[in-house]
Enzyme design. Structure first.
Site, PDB file in Angstrom:
ATOM      1  N   GLN A   1       0.747  -8.801   5.033  1.00 10.75           N
ATOM      2  CA  GLN A   1       1.304  -9.816   6.036  1.00 10.75           C
ATOM      3  C   GLN A   1       0.220 -11.230   5.673  1.00 10.75           C
ATOM      4  O   GLN A   1       0.679 -12.163   5.842  1.00 10.75           O
ATOM      5  CB  GLN A   1       1.278  -9.239   7.405  1.00 10.75           C
TER       6      GLN A   1
ATOM      7  N   HIS B   1       0.755  -1.264  -0.212  1.00  9.55           N
ATOM      8  CA  HIS B   1       0.145  -0.082   0.040  1.00  9.55           C
ATOM      9  C   HIS B   1       0.780   1.442  -0.053  1.00  9.55           C
ATOM     10  O   HIS B   1       0.347   2.222  -0.567  1.00  9.55           O
ATOM     11  CB  HIS B   1      -1.074  -0.093   1.251  1.00  9.55           C
ATOM     12  N   HIS B   2       2.122   1.384   0.698  1.00  9.05           N
ATOM     13  CA  HIS B   2       2.793   2.355   0.705  1.00  9.05           C
ATOM     14  C   HIS B   2       4.374   2.150   0.457  1.00  9.05           C
ATOM     15  O   HIS B   2       5.198   3.155   0.366  1.00  9.05           O
ATOM     16  CB  HIS B   2       2.770   2.964   2.275  1.00  9.05           C
TER      17      HIS B   2
ATOM     18  N   HIS C   1       5.185  -3.061  11.253  1.00  9.57           N
ATOM     19  CA  HIS C   1       4.879  -2.265  10.209  1.00  9.57           C
ATOM     20  C   HIS C   1       5.209  -1.078  10.148  1.00  9.57           C
ATOM     21  O   HIS C   1       4.666  -0.267  10.858  1.00  9.57           O
ATOM     22  CB  HIS C   1       3.329  -2.539   9.744  1.00  9.57           C
TER      23      HIS C   1
END
Length: 269
Positions: free
Chosen positions: A198, A159-160, A226
């Site tokens: 994950q 996502h990032h 994270h």
């Protein structure tokens, strides 16, 4: 005053617009390869067909699985960018961040980043299934669980694109034989060295062990921190996320799950 209505029919308007699009595509295709021209032509025909009221509707296509859910993701449809294109993209990000990619400290950064990405995301070039194909069948008289715990890994949030890292623990009940212990760690790396979540990574590890080794049961536990949660957003460092997958005898027997978790948590000292 009202404008005079246009007497041109809708069908004629669509045909006229299509001709204009054909002309625009022809002018833009200068310098394209033959494959690129064919791809553009196919896309154009689809656009024209969607606006043609007389064209029969085609059957809807089934969306492919997302690459993160595949063990060996398909290559990017348009081809892998060249090293030069990748380095140019890094320079663009450096400028967007507010720095000067031509200054001394950053002049070689794009090349370093691309080289680092080859290793960090090397899992895309690893076949996790093949890692478990060699089994030592001569191991006789052993039917209990095999547990490999505290396998360190480093991955990146899809996502990032920010790292998350931690430990993986794997157990399985062998049937046809046992696999080299290092192979289990390599399976973890094969999936960790990709853009991941994950949850998906945990399931992929379990899927591979279950389908290739065909054990009586397997258990996978992943615990990680994270940095997308520590560095940005809520900015809470030191938070652990735990995911598990239980298959076979582990899934149907809570006592086996307890035994697995006890072995994982039975730290020395």
């Amino acid at each position: 005053m009202y404008a005079k209505p246009d007497s041109t029919t809708m069908k004629a308007r669509v045909a006229k617009a299509g001709d204009a699009m054909d002309a625009a595509l022809k002018s833009l295709s200068y310098g394209m390869s033959d494959d690129e021209r064919r791809m553009s032509a196919v896309g154009l025909q689809g656009m024209r067909g969607a606006n043609d009221p007389g064209r029969p509707e085609s059957a809807p296509e089934i969306a492919p699985l997302p690459e993160s859910a595949q063990r060996v993701p398909n290559e990017v449809a348009l081809g892998r960018p060249s090293r030069q294109e990748a380095e140019a993209a890094v320079r663009t990000l450096l400028r967007w961040a507010g720095d000067d990619p031509t200054r001394e400290g950053l002049i070689d950064t794009p090349a370093r980043v691309v080289k680092a990405y080859e290793q960090i995301f090397g899992g895309y070039r690893m076949d996790a299934d093949a890692l478990l194909e060699r089994v030592f069948e001569e191991v006789e008289g052993y039917s209990d669980a095999v547990l490999v715990r505290d396998i360190p890994f480093y991955s990146h949030c899809e996502h990032h694109m920010v790292p998350f890292m931690g430990l993986a623990h794997i157990a399985y009940y062998p049937t046809k034989g046992v696999v080299g212990l290092s192979k289990l760690a390599r399976v973890v790396d094969a999936f960790a060295r990709r853009l991941q979540t994950q949850e998906t990574m945990t399931a992929q590890i379990a899927d591979t062990i279950e389908s290739i080794l065909q054990p009586r049961g397997c258990a996978v536990m992943v615990e990680a921190e994270h940095l997308c949660m520590a560095m940005r957003g809520v900015q809470k460092a030191g938070v652990s996320t735990i995911t598990t997958q239980f298959r076979g005898v582990y899934k149907g027997d809570p006592s086996e799950q307890v035994r697995f978790l006890t072995f994982v948590r039975n730290q020395k000292g």
